[in-house]
Design a protein around this motif. Structure first.
Motif, PDB file in Angstrom:
ATOM      1  N   GLY A 181       0.800  -1.231   0.000  1.00  0.00           N
ATOM      2  CA  GLY A 181       0.000   0.000   0.000  1.00  0.00           C
ATOM      3  C   GLY A 181       0.823   1.265   0.000  1.00  0.00           C
ATOM      4  O   GLY A 181       0.301   2.340  -0.298  1.00  0.00           O
ATOM      5  N   LEU A 182       2.115   1.204   0.340  1.00  0.00           N
ATOM      6  CA  LEU A 182       2.942   2.405   0.368  1.00  0.00           C
ATOM      7  C   LEU A 182       3.715   2.552  -0.940  1.00  0.00           C
ATOM      8  O   LEU A 182       4.222   1.580  -1.491  1.00  0.00           O
ATOM      9  CB  LEU A 182       3.942   2.355   1.528  1.00  0.00           C
ATOM     10  CG  LEU A 182       3.388   2.450   2.945  1.00  0.00           C
ATOM     11  CD1 LEU A 182       4.530   2.613   3.939  1.00  0.00           C
ATOM     12  CD2 LEU A 182       2.402   3.583   3.089  1.00  0.00           C
ATOM     13  N   LEU A 183       3.800   3.782  -1.424  1.00  0.00           N
ATOM     14  CA  LEU A 183       4.595   4.082  -2.616  1.00  0.00           C
ATOM     15  C   LEU A 183       5.880   4.815  -2.268  1.00  0.00           C
ATOM     16  O   LEU A 183       6.837   4.805  -3.037  1.00  0.00           O
ATOM     17  CB  LEU A 183       3.777   4.928  -3.597  1.00  0.00           C
ATOM     18  CG  LEU A 183       2.551   4.261  -4.213  1.00  0.00           C
ATOM     19  CD1 LEU A 183       1.834   5.235  -5.140  1.00  0.00           C
ATOM     20  CD2 LEU A 183       2.942   3.007  -4.977  1.00  0.00           C
ATOM     21  N   GLY A 184       5.907   5.480  -1.110  1.00  0.00           N
ATOM     22  CA  GLY A 184       7.101   6.228  -0.742  1.00  0.00           C
ATOM     23  C   GLY A 184       7.151   6.505   0.745  1.00  0.00           C
ATOM     24  O   GLY A 184       6.135   6.474   1.450  1.00  0.00           O
ATOM     25  N   LEU A 185       8.365   6.788   1.230  1.00  0.00           N
ATOM     26  CA  LEU A 185       8.590   7.071   2.653  1.00  0.00           C
ATOM     27  C   LEU A 185       9.841   7.926   2.802  1.00  0.00           C
ATOM     28  O   LEU A 185      10.875   7.625   2.213  1.00  0.00           O
ATOM     29  CB  LEU A 185       8.751   5.762   3.436  1.00  0.00           C
ATOM     30  CG  LEU A 185       9.109   5.875   4.925  1.00  0.00           C
ATOM     31  CD1 LEU A 185       7.938   6.476   5.692  1.00  0.00           C
ATOM     32  CD2 LEU A 185       9.455   4.498   5.488  1.00  0.00           C
ATOM     33  N   ASN A 186       9.729   9.016   3.561  1.00  0.00           N
ATOM     34  CA  ASN A 186      10.874   9.872   3.874  1.00  0.00           C
ATOM     35  C   ASN A 186      11.180   9.698   5.357  1.00  0.00           C
ATOM     36  O   ASN A 186      10.333   9.983   6.210  1.00  0.00           O
ATOM     37  CB  ASN A 186      10.549  11.337   3.548  1.00  0.00           C
ATOM     38  CG  ASN A 186      11.753  12.250   3.738  1.00  0.00           C
ATOM     39  OD1 ASN A 186      12.505  12.129   4.697  1.00  0.00           O
ATOM     40  ND2 ASN A 186      11.929  13.190   2.830  1.00  0.00           N
ATOM     41  N   ILE A 193      15.235   8.232   1.787  1.00  0.00           N
ATOM     42  CA  ILE A 193      13.977   8.210   1.036  1.00  0.00           C
ATOM     43  C   ILE A 193      13.851   6.824   0.422  1.00  0.00           C
ATOM     44  O   ILE A 193      14.765   6.330  -0.234  1.00  0.00           O
ATOM     45  CB  ILE A 193      13.939   9.293  -0.055  1.00  0.00           C
ATOM     46  CG1 ILE A 193      13.732  10.678   0.587  1.00  0.00           C
ATOM     47  CG2 ILE A 193      12.826   9.017  -1.057  1.00  0.00           C
ATOM     48  CD1 ILE A 193      13.631  11.810  -0.413  1.00  0.00           C
ATOM     49  N   LYS A 194      12.693   6.192   0.676  1.00  0.00           N
ATOM     50  CA  LYS A 194      12.431   4.846   0.178  1.00  0.00           C
ATOM     51  C   LYS A 194      11.280   4.903  -0.815  1.00  0.00           C
ATOM     52  O   LYS A 194      10.238   5.481  -0.518  1.00  0.00           O
ATOM     53  CB  LYS A 194      12.091   3.903   1.340  1.00  0.00           C
ATOM     54  CG  LYS A 194      13.176   3.862   2.415  1.00  0.00           C
ATOM     55  CD  LYS A 194      12.808   2.919   3.553  1.00  0.00           C
ATOM     56  CE  LYS A 194      13.905   2.876   4.604  1.00  0.00           C
ATOM     57  NZ  LYS A 194      13.594   1.907   5.686  1.00  0.00           N
ATOM     58  N   LEU A 195      11.480   4.287  -1.979  1.00  0.00           N
ATOM     59  CA  LEU A 195      10.494   4.349  -3.056  1.00  0.00           C
ATOM     60  C   LEU A 195      10.065   2.951  -3.466  1.00  0.00           C
ATOM     61  O   LEU A 195      10.872   2.017  -3.476  1.00  0.00           O
ATOM     62  CB  LEU A 195      11.086   5.066  -4.280  1.00  0.00           C
ATOM     63  CG  LEU A 195      11.601   6.489  -4.061  1.00  0.00           C
ATOM     64  CD1 LEU A 195      12.289   6.990  -5.324  1.00  0.00           C
ATOM     65  CD2 LEU A 195      10.465   7.429  -3.677  1.00  0.00           C
ATOM     66  N   HIS A 217       7.281  14.048  -4.315  1.00  0.00           N
ATOM     67  CA  HIS A 217       6.433  14.105  -3.126  1.00  0.00           C
ATOM     68  C   HIS A 217       7.280  13.907  -1.867  1.00  0.00           C
ATOM     69  O   HIS A 217       7.160  14.665  -0.893  1.00  0.00           O
ATOM     70  CB  HIS A 217       5.353  13.024  -3.229  1.00  0.00           C
ATOM     71  CG  HIS A 217       4.409  12.982  -2.071  1.00  0.00           C
ATOM     72  ND1 HIS A 217       3.132  13.497  -2.120  1.00  0.00           N
ATOM     73  CD2 HIS A 217       4.557  12.479  -0.815  1.00  0.00           C
ATOM     74  CE1 HIS A 217       2.546  13.322  -0.955  1.00  0.00           C
ATOM     75  NE2 HIS A 217       3.389  12.688  -0.150  1.00  0.00           N
ATOM     76  N   GLU A 218       8.134  12.876  -1.886  1.00  0.00           N
ATOM     77  CA  GLU A 218       8.923  12.574  -0.692  1.00  0.00           C
ATOM     78  C   GLU A 218      10.004  13.632  -0.448  1.00  0.00           C
ATOM     79  O   GLU A 218      10.363  13.894   0.699  1.00  0.00           O
ATOM     80  CB  GLU A 218       9.556  11.183  -0.820  1.00  0.00           C
ATOM     81  CG  GLU A 218       8.547  10.046  -0.900  1.00  0.00           C
ATOM     82  CD  GLU A 218       7.553  10.035   0.248  1.00  0.00           C
ATOM     83  OE1 GLU A 218       7.899  10.504   1.350  1.00  0.00           O
ATOM     84  OE2 GLU A 218       6.413   9.574   0.037  1.00  0.00           O
TER      85      GLU A 218
END
Length: 327
Positions: A181-186, A193-195, A217-218
């Motif tokens: 469900g996640l596309l990105g995380l900072n 930054i994780k994509l 976005h991130e």
């Protein structure tokens, strides 16, 4: 006392593959793991077996004691022998680099007198992605590394990072099965930054433009943690600057002005998009519109589309809100 000797048929799924197995109820979980090691090359010590979200952990338990029944479906997670070897090699190389850096830091450094302008080069080297690492336990890590490197070297992204003085310690990826469900995380405002690079079935990579959109976005989360109005304003600005930069390059324009009109001439694709939208209830663009009017319509159509995509993206961002993670 009657002993049940009827075999249990079960299916184990691993990275899009399905492995039908048949074992006796009194066989231990360890026996199941041994078969899976032979089938998938995932060592028993690194296997994680899930039954309806519950982890099967006690190797000494029989299959009947673990709750496995005929027709059960079990999910297997874990890296293969080959991937573990690659991870250890990466860790060894990282340890070697750190040792060399420590030794260099311990040596006295000779002072070098500057003979030219070096401040801009120093700034350029600061505002960038300092490390790039795919997840070595996932399939085809080199393909993921190539995509991460392409993002880091993207001239429009580098332009935005220099303009806003963004520095990111690590650019890496999210595993679909670990963060569904996640596309990105900072993490920690730019520490990492994780994509999401891969498709759900691990049979390919997501499109470059889609991943780059998530990256913008991130990057905004380097400044704003929540998806508030300040975040939306800066994120919109970053997307516009990326579009400006690419349009300037395509037009051979080396100077980027403060507004779209300074350097922007609508491309055929965006022009068609503007003609195909009714913006804010207004009538579609007319062939008699001036150049400035066409530019305005193109900008409105593009930003409206980006805003809609951004609203959808916020639901798949793990940086802000209840789904935020520490690492």
């Amino acid at each position: 006392m009657t002993v049940n000797t009827k075999p249990i048929s079960l299916t184990v799924t691993y990275r899009g593959g399905a492995y039908p197995l048949s074992l006796l109820p009194d066989e231990t979980l360890s026996a199941l793991q041994a078969q899976l090691e032979a089938l998938t090359s995932v060592p028993r010590t690194h296997q994680k077996l899930l039954l309806k979200g519950r982890k099967l952990a006690d190797e000494t338990c029989t299959l009947a004691q673990t709750g496995l029944k005929d027709g059960a479906k079990v999910q297997l997670l874990g890296p293969t022998f080959e991937e573990i070897g690659g991870l250890r090699k990466t860790e060894d190389e990282q340890a070697k680099r750190e040792r060399i850096l420590r030794e260099r830091a311990a040596k006295p450094q000779a002072k070098v007198r500057s003979t030219g302008p070096s401040s801009s080069a120093a700034i350029s080297s600061k505002y960038r992605f300092h490390r790039i690492e795919p997840l070595p336990h996932l399939p085809n890590p080199e393909s993921a590394r190539s995509l991460l490197q392409r993002l880091a070297d993207d001239p429009a992204i580098r332009h935005v990072m220099q303009n806003h003085q963004f520095a990111v310690g690590l650019l890496t990826e999210l595993a679909p099965h670990e963060h569904p469900g996640l596309l990105g995380l900072n993490v920690n405002a730019g520490q990492a930054i994780k994509l999401r690079l891969r498709t759900d079935r691990y049979d390919g990579l997501r499109t470059y433009k889609e991943v780059r959109r998530v990256l913008c976005h991130e990057l905004t989360h380097n400044v704003h943690g929540d998806h508030d109005n300040n975040f939306k304003e800066l994120n919109s600005k970053l997307n516009k600057e990326v579009a400006q930069y690419e349009e300037a390059v395509s037009q051979g324009t080396h100077h980027l002005g403060e507004s779209w009109g300074d350097v922007y001439e609508p491309s055929p694709g965006l022009e068609a998009e503007a003609h195909g939208h009714v913006l804010g209830g207004s009538v579609p663009a007319s062939a008699n519109d001036s150049v400035e009017e066409r530019r305005r319509r193109v900008l409105e159509a593009t930003m409206r589309r980006l805003q809609k995509e951004e609203e959808e993206l916020e639901q798949s961002c793990g940086t802000a809100g209840p789904s935020a993670m520490a690492s």
